[in-house]
Motif scaffolding. Structure first.
Motif, short mmCIF file in Angstrom:
data_model
loop_
_atom_site.label_atom_id
_atom_site.label_comp_id
_atom_site.label_asym_id
_atom_site.label_seq_id
_atom_site.Cartn_x
_atom_site.Cartn_y
_atom_site.Cartn_z
N SER A 193 50.46 99.75 5.97
CA SER A 193 49.49 99.79 6.85
C SER A 193 48.23 98.77 6.72
O SER A 193 48.25 98.13 5.44
N PHE B 211 48.75 102.19 16.45
CA PHE B 211 47.72 101.28 16.18
C PHE B 211 46.50 102.37 16.38
O PHE B 211 46.59 103.04 17.39
N ARG C 292 50.37 101.74 11.52
CA ARG C 292 50.58 100.21 11.03
C ARG C 292 49.37 99.49 10.99
O ARG C 292 49.08 98.78 9.98
N ALA C 293 48.14 99.79 11.68
CA ALA C 293 46.94 99.38 11.77
C ALA C 293 45.94 100.40 12.14
O ALA C 293 45.89 101.13 13.04
N TYR C 294 44.85 100.45 11.35
CA TYR C 294 43.53 100.97 11.53
C TYR C 294 42.67 99.90 11.97
O TYR C 294 42.31 98.98 11.36
N TYR C 295 41.86 100.29 13.02
CA TYR C 295 40.82 99.27 13.56
C TYR C 295 39.37 99.73 13.63
O TYR C 295 39.35 100.99 14.01
N LEU D 138 46.21 96.88 24.39
CA LEU D 138 47.57 96.79 23.71
C LEU D 138 48.42 97.77 24.51
O LEU D 138 49.69 98.01 24.05
N VAL E 29 49.58 104.00 20.64
CA VAL E 29 48.14 103.60 20.54
C VAL E 29 47.27 104.73 20.43
O VAL E 29 47.40 105.63 21.45
N ALA F 262 41.86 99.43 22.70
CA ALA F 262 43.24 100.07 22.97
C ALA F 262 44.01 99.76 24.17
O ALA F 262 45.13 99.40 24.37
N ASP G 255 42.56 103.09 16.62
CA ASP G 255 41.19 102.55 16.90
C ASP G 255 40.27 103.53 16.60
O ASP G 255 39.89 104.60 17.30
#
Length: 139
Positions: free
Chosen positions: A89, A2, A56-59, A16, A23, A13, A4
């Motif tokens: 992603s 993840f 997996r994820a961009y925030y 999480l 993270v 963050a 941020d």
């Protein structure tokens, strides 16, 4: 992982910590030396190439707005899209979208302020247009 992007001191963050995977928090140079167990800090300007590939994820939280104009926002999003792994992603965008009808007084004032700065209105259609121009699918 993840990521941020422009995550400040890792407030989001930290929520999480303990979740499976890594993270990461990216922000400007003031982050150097930050040490929070379970969170990786990385100095990064989000208008440059995204160094964290295939996360997996961009925030993004309160990043896409009037400060950068359409072209600046497009550059930020395109850099993230290039780093994303297709079919895996996801980009999570946390923004204040002004409703087309019956916005609150606060939202109306915010909308007037945004319109006076580079014509950004913070409307749903503007976000969709920007995300799609960056090659992202809106879900």
């Amino acid at each position: 992982m993840f990521v941020d992007a422009r995550g400040g001191f890792g407030h989001q963050a930290k929520l999480l910590k303990g979740a499976p995977g890594r993270v990461g928090v990216q922000d400007l140079a003031q982050m150097e030396g930050e040490d929070i167990p379970g969170i990786e800090f990385q100095v990064h300007k989000f208008n440059q190439e995204q160094p964290a590939e295939s996360a997996r994820a961009y925030y993004l939280r309160f990043v896409i707005h009037h400060d950068y104009g359409f072209d600046g926002n497009l550059e930020i999003l395109a850099n993230i899209r290039k780093a994303m792994k297709p079919g895996y992603s996801r980009l999570l965008v946390n923004e204040c979208i002004i409703p087309e009808q019956t916005p609150s007084r606060f939202m109306t004032i915010a909308g007037m302020s945004m319109m006076s700065l580079e014509g950004w209105k913070g409307r749903r259609g503007q976000y969709r247009e920007l995300l799609e121009a960056a090659g992202l699918k809106v879900g």
